[in-house]
Design a protein around this motif. Structure first.
Motif, PDB file in Angstrom:
ATOM      1  N   THR A  61       0.962  -1.348   0.102  1.00 21.24           N
ATOM      2  CA  THR A  61       0.072   0.056  -0.154  1.00 21.24           C
ATOM      3  C   THR A  61       0.816   1.078  -0.010  1.00 21.24           C
ATOM      4  O   THR A  61       2.071   0.904   0.402  1.00 21.24           O
ATOM      5  CB  THR A  61      -0.842  -0.057   1.095  1.00 21.24           C
ATOM      6  OG1 THR A  61      -0.080   0.036   2.387  1.00 21.24           O
ATOM      7  CG2 THR A  61      -1.780  -0.968   1.397  1.00 21.24           C
ATOM      8  N   SER A  62       0.453   2.337  -0.306  1.00 17.90           N
ATOM      9  CA  SER A  62       1.003   3.703  -0.445  1.00 17.90           C
ATOM     10  C   SER A  62       1.800   4.042   0.960  1.00 17.90           C
ATOM     11  O   SER A  62       2.555   4.852   0.821  1.00 17.90           O
ATOM     12  CB  SER A  62       0.042   4.739  -0.689  1.00 17.90           C
ATOM     13  OG  SER A  62      -0.675   4.509  -1.769  1.00 17.90           O
ATOM     14  N   GLY A  63       1.300   3.519   2.112  1.00 16.13           N
ATOM     15  CA  GLY A  63       2.114   4.026   3.265  1.00 16.13           C
ATOM     16  C   GLY A  63       1.698   5.197   3.788  1.00 16.13           C
ATOM     17  O   GLY A  63       2.637   6.085   4.460  1.00 16.13           O
ATOM     18  N   THR A  64       0.744   5.845   3.270  1.00 10.70           N
ATOM     19  CA  THR A  64       0.158   7.076   3.817  1.00 10.70           C
ATOM     20  C   THR A  64       0.014   7.261   5.414  1.00 10.70           C
ATOM     21  O   THR A  64       0.421   8.305   5.922  1.00 10.70           O
ATOM     22  CB  THR A  64      -1.160   7.347   2.968  1.00 10.70           C
ATOM     23  OG1 THR A  64      -1.088   7.159   1.795  1.00 10.70           O
ATOM     24  CG2 THR A  64      -1.527   9.027   3.458  1.00 10.70           C
ATOM     25  N   THR A  65      -0.466   6.121   5.952  1.00 15.75           N
ATOM     26  CA  THR A  65      -0.886   6.196   7.474  1.00 15.75           C
ATOM     27  C   THR A  65       0.087   5.410   8.111  1.00 15.75           C
ATOM     28  O   THR A  65       0.076   5.362   9.637  1.00 15.75           O
ATOM     29  CB  THR A  65      -2.386   5.707   7.826  1.00 15.75           C
ATOM     30  OG1 THR A  65      -2.461   4.418   7.103  1.00 15.75           O
ATOM     31  CG2 THR A  65      -3.220   6.633   7.164  1.00 15.75           C
ATOM     32  N   ASP A 118     -15.548   9.721 -10.207  1.00 17.12           N
ATOM     33  CA  ASP A 118     -14.912   9.927  -9.081  1.00 17.12           C
ATOM     34  C   ASP A 118     -14.992   8.580  -8.389  1.00 17.12           C
ATOM     35  O   ASP A 118     -16.052   8.156  -7.979  1.00 17.12           O
ATOM     36  CB  ASP A 118     -15.360  11.017  -8.079  1.00 17.12           C
ATOM     37  CG  ASP A 118     -14.692  11.116  -6.769  1.00 17.12           C
ATOM     38  OD1 ASP A 118     -13.734  10.339  -6.504  1.00 17.12           O
ATOM     39  OD2 ASP A 118     -15.067  11.900  -5.905  1.00 17.12           O
ATOM     40  N   THR A 119     -13.705   7.924  -8.311  1.00 16.28           N
ATOM     41  CA  THR A 119     -13.723   6.421  -8.167  1.00 16.28           C
ATOM     42  C   THR A 119     -13.105   6.138  -6.751  1.00 16.28           C
ATOM     43  O   THR A 119     -11.855   6.408  -6.676  1.00 16.28           O
ATOM     44  CB  THR A 119     -12.964   5.666  -9.259  1.00 16.28           C
ATOM     45  OG1 THR A 119     -11.758   5.839  -9.019  1.00 16.28           O
ATOM     46  CG2 THR A 119     -13.682   5.887 -10.482  1.00 16.28           C
ATOM     47  N   THR A 164      -5.912  -0.113  -2.521  1.00 17.19           N
ATOM     48  CA  THR A 164      -5.066  -1.423  -2.977  1.00 17.19           C
ATOM     49  C   THR A 164      -5.802  -2.718  -2.457  1.00 17.19           C
ATOM     50  O   THR A 164      -5.740  -3.731  -3.189  1.00 17.19           O
ATOM     51  CB  THR A 164      -3.661  -1.256  -1.981  1.00 17.19           C
ATOM     52  OG1 THR A 164      -3.107  -0.013  -2.334  1.00 17.19           O
ATOM     53  CG2 THR A 164      -2.779  -2.220  -2.442  1.00 17.19           C
ATOM     54  N   ASP A 178     -11.826   4.886   6.124  1.00 12.83           N
ATOM     55  CA  ASP A 178     -12.067   5.903   5.849  1.00 12.83           C
ATOM     56  C   ASP A 178     -13.679   6.510   6.369  1.00 12.83           C
ATOM     57  O   ASP A 178     -14.222   5.846   6.767  1.00 12.83           O
ATOM     58  CB  ASP A 178     -12.435   5.865   4.076  1.00 12.83           C
ATOM     59  CG  ASP A 178     -11.004   6.142   3.526  1.00 12.83           C
ATOM     60  OD1 ASP A 178      -9.909   6.167   3.950  1.00 12.83           O
ATOM     61  OD2 ASP A 178     -11.014   5.859   2.495  1.00 12.83           O
ATOM     62  N   ARG A 226      -9.543   9.998   5.898  1.00 14.57           N
ATOM     63  CA  ARG A 226      -9.066   8.975   6.682  1.00 14.57           C
ATOM     64  C   ARG A 226      -9.730   9.057   8.139  1.00 14.57           C
ATOM     65  O   ARG A 226      -9.586  10.127   8.701  1.00 14.57           O
ATOM     66  CB  ARG A 226      -7.740   8.656   6.687  1.00 14.57           C
ATOM     67  CG  ARG A 226      -7.392   8.244   5.341  1.00 14.57           C
ATOM     68  CD  ARG A 226      -5.778   9.011   5.032  1.00 14.57           C
ATOM     69  NE  ARG A 226      -5.337   8.565   3.782  1.00 14.57           N
ATOM     70  CZ  ARG A 226      -5.194   7.604   3.041  1.00 14.57           C
ATOM     71  NH1 ARG A 226      -4.786   6.381   3.704  1.00 14.57           N
ATOM     72  NH2 ARG A 226      -4.796   7.633   1.811  1.00 14.57           N
ATOM     73  N   LYS A 270       0.105  11.386  -2.377  1.00 11.09           N
ATOM     74  CA  LYS A 270      -0.807  11.649  -1.529  1.00 11.09           C
ATOM     75  C   LYS A 270      -0.414  12.315  -0.363  1.00 11.09           C
ATOM     76  O   LYS A 270       0.962  11.979   0.090  1.00 11.09           O
ATOM     77  CB  LYS A 270      -1.501  10.231  -0.739  1.00 11.09           C
ATOM     78  CG  LYS A 270      -2.076   9.499  -1.981  1.00 11.09           C
ATOM     79  CD  LYS A 270      -2.717   8.140  -1.115  1.00 11.09           C
ATOM     80  CE  LYS A 270      -3.398   7.494  -2.424  1.00 11.09           C
ATOM     81  NZ  LYS A 270      -4.243   6.488  -1.761  1.00 11.09           N
TER      82      LYS A 270
END
Ligand code: ATP
Ligand code: MG
Length: 650
Positions: free
Chosen positions: A258-262, A405-406, A410, A496, A511, A605
């Protein structure tokens, strides 16, 4: 809001026929998954269809799709077209950053993929083995992915912008046997030396025995004679046909972090059968890809959007896509718009972060080109703020293109909540991802898991398994169970915030762990950011909460200004007033910092957790997915300067 935007909005209390139709379809799909999905599955190829299509299970993720059906993702993406008119159709138009071009037909792709599958077999890759792919966005990247799943192996694509340490961590987590890379890739006119980064990373990766190197940029690279081989050399000696392995539907097709945003990235493992059905169906339902379309999803293949909507979704539908290797603003900020005009691109699918940066460059750049070929626009990755939505709609969509808007993740494998232009048209509401797709049993619940009434903000959960759901986290079943299924037992927790309105439209509100608790009020960071961005001086903003003894938390804002606006005390005061007037005194930031850029993940992000760490003077934690570390230095500097000023009584 312009009149043309109003036209696509629903009138109060009148749910369109389309929305009701979609709701009915969705109800049926959840009540009887077998009945709903079987005809869709029959549009794809299966070697064997034994046992149930869907089966409930006792442990997370509480369901299995096509558990004993046998198929092959590569066969369905490529071989399936060999005996059809699509055989000679272009699968990909590709443009490199320096301007070099290629067009690859389905048949050419078929030939290349077969030979690459033979290369992987010759290097000792077998069913279930992992292959790491660390590449620029060139056609060979897609060839390597398809070849891997053809032989039943599992790919782990690592974004080509990651550092050697981030690459090494991902290679070691997946214990890959073979790594596919290139000598380099082009970015802003410079070579990114991928092979050098690989050499550095592999010093820490004992499991990788062989490396395949594609020649892209042509500079000199070190080649270990026992480990490293040129792609072109290996392909010369390869077989022209490799039988695709018939794997069970539940066989893992890939691992993707995953993006590792959090937090620390999670290695999501996707299935073969359910995933294939899901991306095939959602590509068709959301984008309505037609024969005359040239579709461009701007994501890098290193992200899930690249897996599902650059590679597998379009190929499973036999569509024609466009791919671009380089930076969006190279050599000038009109690069994207020029390519859209030249290739006659009809569908553009991108991210709010890209839209916001193009807004910052100004309208002059898109206005230099004829964008009339575009018929559909899409967005994914973050909530899209109304400013960006309207700019996208007016400036790129010429006030006449639908925007899908989708919302998805992941973990979900494919799009979950979105308008579905291939099924039925529904009115748009800027800022809402609209309604869930068939199979998606989405609900908004409170802390205790109880369903919330309409127009009330809560947590987004998915109550029923859906075909594209991930199987697990790679070698971390415990984290899988606890992150996604513990908070609301039996349900998938998306982490979310969302709200459902009286028309059944979902509004994604950021989030769930990015929320401010100010004097008993819960305010999403995203709400405050949207208000700041609506001020003409602001290009981007990130808001976090700082511990406050009295209020619990006090909002702290970081702001990137638009060209022509200075970081002066007057601007700061004006922005504070703007928040006060639009949201009330409670939301006025306790501090507001001006920076040139915000810390972002490499997928674009905003990493609010890093800003929070700076402001709270804590350790940064995992920074492997941080795009540009100077953004954190800058945030630190801005923070220290303002602290010093406050100290001086400024
Ligand atoms: P990590 O899970 O490691 O923190 P991440 O959540 O950013 O990283 P992704 O799976 O790439 O990793 O992103 C999914 C998230 O992106 C969603 O949970 C949501 O927060 C956000 N998102 C994606 N699309 C949309 C959208 N259309 N509207 C609002 N938010 C979106
Ligand atoms: Mg996530």
């Amino acid at each position: 809001m312009s009149d043309s935007v109003k036209e696509v909005l629903p009138t109060q209390n009148s749910i369109s026929v389309g929305v009701r139709e979609l709701e009915e379809l969705r109800r049926k799909s959840i009540e009887n998954p077998d009945l709903f999905w079987e005809p869709v599955a029959n549009e794809l190829f299966w070697f064997e269809k034994q046992g149930p299509l869907f089966e409930k299970t006792d442990a997370p993720p509480f369901g299995q799709w096509f558990g004993n059906w046998k198929t092959n993702l590569c066969f369905n993406s490529v071989d399936r077209w060999e005996k059809s008119a699509r055989k000679n159709r272009v699968a990909f138009f590709w443009e490199g950053e320096p301007g070099d071009r290629r067009a690859i037909t389905y048949h050419e792709l078929y030939r290349e993929v077969n030979r690459m599958a033979s290369v992987l077999l010759n290097l000792g890759v077998r069913e279930g083995d992992r292959v790491t792919i660390y590449m620029p966005l060139i056609p060979e990247t897609i060839v390597a992915m398809l070849a891997t799943v053809r032989i039943g192996a599992i790919h782990s694509v690592v974004f080509g912008g990651f550092t050697s340490q981030a690459l090494a961590d991902r290679v070691n987590d997946s214990n890959s046997k073979v790594l596919v890379t290139a000598d380099g890739g082009w970015r802003r006119g410079k070579v990114v030396e991928l092979k050098k980064i690989v050499d550095d990373a592999l010093k820490q990766c004992p499991t990788v025995k062989k490396v395949v190197v594609v020649k892209r940029t042509g500079q000199e690279v070190d080649m270990d004679p026992y480990r490293d081989f040129w792609y072109a050399e290996l392909m010369k000696g390869a077989e022209t046909y490799v039988k695709p392995v018939a794997v069970p539907g539940s066989h893992p097709s890939y691992i993707l972090y995953t993006s590792g945003t959090t937090g620390k990235p999670k290695g999501a493992v996707h299935s073969t059968g359910g995933y294939m059905l899901w991306v095939y169906y959602t590509q068709k339902a959301v984008f309505d890809m037609r024969d005359e379309d040239i579709y461009w999803c701007t994501a890098d293949v290193g992200w899930v959007t690249g897996h599902s909507y650059v590679v597998y979704g379009p190929l499973l539908n036999g569509g024609t896509s466009f791919l671009y290797e380089g930076a969006p603003d190279f050599p000038e900020p009109d690069r994207w718009w020029r390519m859209i005009e030249e290739y006659g691109i009809t569908i553009l699918y991108t991210a709010p972060t890209a839209i916001r940066s193009f807004m910052k460059f100004g309208d002059k750049w898109p206005h230099m080109h004829d964008l009339s070929s575009i018929r559909l626009l899409g967005t994914v990755g973050e909530p899209i703020n109304p400013e960006a939505w309207n700019w996208y709609y007016r400036t790129i969509g010429r006030n006449c293109c639908q925007i899908v808007d989708t919302w998805w993740q992941t973990e979900t494998g494919g799009i979950m909540i979105s308008p579905q232009t291939g099924t039925t048209q529904i009115p748009l509401k800027p800022g809402s991802a609209s309604v869930p797709l068939p199979g998606v049993d989405a609900h908004v619940v409170d802390e205790s898991g109880a369903e919330l009434p309409e127009n009330t903000k809560g947590f987004l959960v998915i109550n029923h398994p859906w075909p594209g759901q991930f199987l697990t986290l790679w070698e971390d079943k415990e984290r899988f169970d606890s992150v996604y299924f513990k908070r609301f037992p039996g349900k998938y927790y998306a982490a979310d915030y969302a709200m459902k309105d009286h028309d059944g439209y979902f509004w994604l509100l950021g989030r769930a762990d990015e929320v401010l608790k100010i004097a008993g009020h819960r305010i999403g960071t995203i709400e405050l950011e949207d208000i700041l961005i609506s001020h003409p001086a602001v290009a981007e903003s990130a808001v976090i909460g700082k511990f406050d003894e009295v209020k619990g938390e006090s909002p702290v804002a970081f702001v990137v200004l638009r060209p022509g606006h200075g970081p002066t005390p007057a601007t700061r005061r004006e922005l504070m007033d703007h928040v006060r007037n639009n949201m009330g005194p409670i939301a006025v930031p306790g501090a507001l910092y001006f920076v040139e850029k915000l810390p972002k993940t490499r997928s674009g992000k905003i990493m609010r957790r890093l800003i929070k760490a700076v402001v709270e003077e804590k350790a940064l934690g995992d920074v492997s997915t941080l795009e540009d570390s100077s953004s954190v230095d800058e945030a630190e500097k801005a923070y220290r300067e303002l602290q010093a000023e406050i100290h001086r009584g400024g």
